[in-house]
Scaffold this active site. Sequence first.
Site, PDB file in Angstrom:
ATOM      1  CG  HIS A  40     -19.112  36.896 -31.028  1.00 17.91           C
ATOM      2  ND1 HIS A  40     -19.945  36.438 -30.043  1.00 17.91           N
ATOM      3  CD2 HIS A  40     -18.635  38.095 -30.589  1.00 17.91           C
ATOM      4  CE1 HIS A  40     -20.010  37.328 -29.053  1.00 17.91           C
ATOM      5  NE2 HIS A  40     -19.209  38.344 -29.357  1.00 17.91           N
ATOM      6  CB  SER A  79      -8.665  11.530 -49.128  1.00 18.92           C
ATOM      7  OG  SER A  79      -9.648  10.720 -49.723  1.00 18.92           O
ATOM      8  CD  GLU A 123      -9.560  16.683 -39.091  1.00 26.44           C
ATOM      9  OE1 GLU A 123     -10.643  16.960 -39.573  1.00 26.44           O
ATOM     10  OE2 GLU A 123      -8.750  15.920 -39.653  1.00 26.44           O
ATOM     11  CG  ASN A 178      -1.922  -1.180   1.127  1.00 32.48           C
ATOM     12  OD1 ASN A 178      -1.948  -1.897   0.117  1.00 32.48           O
ATOM     13  ND2 ASN A 178      -2.677  -1.399   2.184  1.00 32.48           N
ATOM     14  CE  LYS A 181     -10.553  15.968 -48.220  1.00 34.12           C
ATOM     15  NZ  LYS A 181     -11.139  17.138 -47.581  1.00 34.12           N
TER      16      LYS A 181
HETATM   17  N1  ARG Z   1      -1.421  -3.570  -7.520  1.00 31.91           N
HETATM   18  C1  ARG Z   1      -1.914  -2.877  -6.376  1.00 31.91           C
HETATM   19  C2  ARG Z   1      -2.383  -1.479  -6.779  1.00 31.91           C
HETATM   20  O1  ARG Z   1      -2.021  -1.068  -7.815  1.00 31.91           O
HETATM   21  C3  ARG Z   1      -0.835  -2.736  -5.367  1.00 31.91           C
HETATM   22  C4  ARG Z   1      -1.319  -2.639  -3.956  1.00 31.91           C
HETATM   23  C5  ARG Z   1      -1.977  -3.883  -3.537  1.00 31.91           C
HETATM   24  N2  ARG Z   1      -2.331  -3.840  -2.157  1.00 31.91           N
HETATM   25  C6  ARG Z   1      -3.179  -4.690  -1.619  1.00 31.91           C
HETATM   26  N3  ARG Z   1      -3.442  -4.539  -0.393  1.00 31.91           N
HETATM   27  N4  ARG Z   1      -3.743  -5.649  -2.325  1.00 31.91           N
HETATM   28  O2  ARG Z   1      -3.128  -0.824  -6.089  1.00 31.91           O
END
Ligand code: ARG
Length: 461
Positions: free
Chosen positions: A158, A279, A292, A112, A285
């Site tokens: 405009h 084109s 675009e 995390n 063209k």
């Molecule tokens: N692949 C996960 C993500 O991108 C990484 C973290 C995963 N953490 C967990 N508690 N499963 O968020």
Amino acid sequence: MKQKKPWGGRFTKQTASSVESFTESVSFDWRLYQYDIEGSIAHATMLAKCKLITEKEKDAIVKGLKEILAEIEAEKFEFKKSLEDVHMNIESALIERIGEAGKKLHTARSRNDQVALDLRLWTRNQTRETIGLLAALQKEFVRKGKAVFGLIMPGFTHLQHAQPVLVSHYLLAYVEMLERDKTRLQDCLARLNKSPLGACALAGTTLPTDPAFTAKLLDFDGVYENSMDAVSDRDFCVEYAFCLSLVAVHLSRLCEEWIIWCNDEVKFIEISDAYCTGSSIMPQKKNPDVLELIRGKCGRAFGHLTSLLTLLKGLPLSYNRDMQEDKMAIFDASDTVQTSLSVLTELVANTNFHGERMMLACEKGFIDATALAEYLVKKGVPFRMAHEIVGKIVRECIRVQCRLMDLRLESFKAFSSVIEKDVYKVLGVENCIKNYKSHGSTAPGFVKKRIAYWEKKLSKG
Ligand code: ARG
């Protein structure tokens, strides 16, 4: 044989293959490898400093990670979907390579805080790159602005002829816009540049770590103050996606304009053949597809911004797997806008302005009418009355089909007795341009100074 999961201890059954392919992210987050390894090296260095691993173990980890980095860079590394993400792929490869010491790398760390770190490092780098690309486009506009100095075009409101302006002034308007984009990104960098590493899963750790030390190693300005916020925060992605969206808006406005300008009716510009396409059926063209596409790709950038906002809006603290979806959005938003910026820079360099066509266009639409109204103001006529008088003069010109400057003095006098011979010094496109005075206007002296200002400012950085 199925790959053993790093989190397999608690499980009695193998993961279903449908779940494996549904939950994996390595097919797109492999792009974070460089930052993942950089972060792991800093983390191992901190662990050794805090005596959580030995110097020897740290050295083995660093060596192993560097070898893995080289392998990935040489495209010899096999990312396995069964190992879910870039983080577990690299960690497993390290353990395979160096054994026991590798198993200690994840001490006082969770995926995390690891993914929050990797994504911040990636975003920091991409933000800087985007700023560089914006500066390159600015330089091109300034170069062009200098090269075409003196060319006059009808300025539009405009999409109707309004008042004459220098083409350089028009180009410098985009330079100002892009400058705001750059400073906006710089502002984001200040908020982004705090390390989340050390927050672990969500609550921190009971181990004696030093998150400020890893933050310093990774060139952050500071460290998280709340571990729950550190792993939950993706504001930096949203901010970056918003900045990219606004850049996309700016590019799209130019594209829209130039698509009109290279049309046969207008023909203010000629884009080099190398930056147009043809084109498949109409041999004659020459289409502005690049412009675009840049205009069209705006939708992608906005879509990713909306995805990110929607992704986060219902998320309870702290980490939720939903957040894995942030990557594809921010990766593609960044890629899309960056490639648009670089191809547009080339296209601008390869576009010529048709000065005569622009000048010819200035003859139409009474674009010196405001100058005439201001002439009357200088003779003491209240502006609202001047506006009314000039409106009537324009109507007369439409009736007899002539320009304002073609009217004889007697005709002018029929509308206002204060009009004298000197009126002819304010009429006509060149006179208009010459007579502008106000700050930030298209007055040639002012525009020239601004070109010099930008040349100097952009050469510094
Ligand atoms: N692949 C996960 C993500 O991108 C990484 C973290 C995963 N953490 C967990 N508690 N499963 O968020």
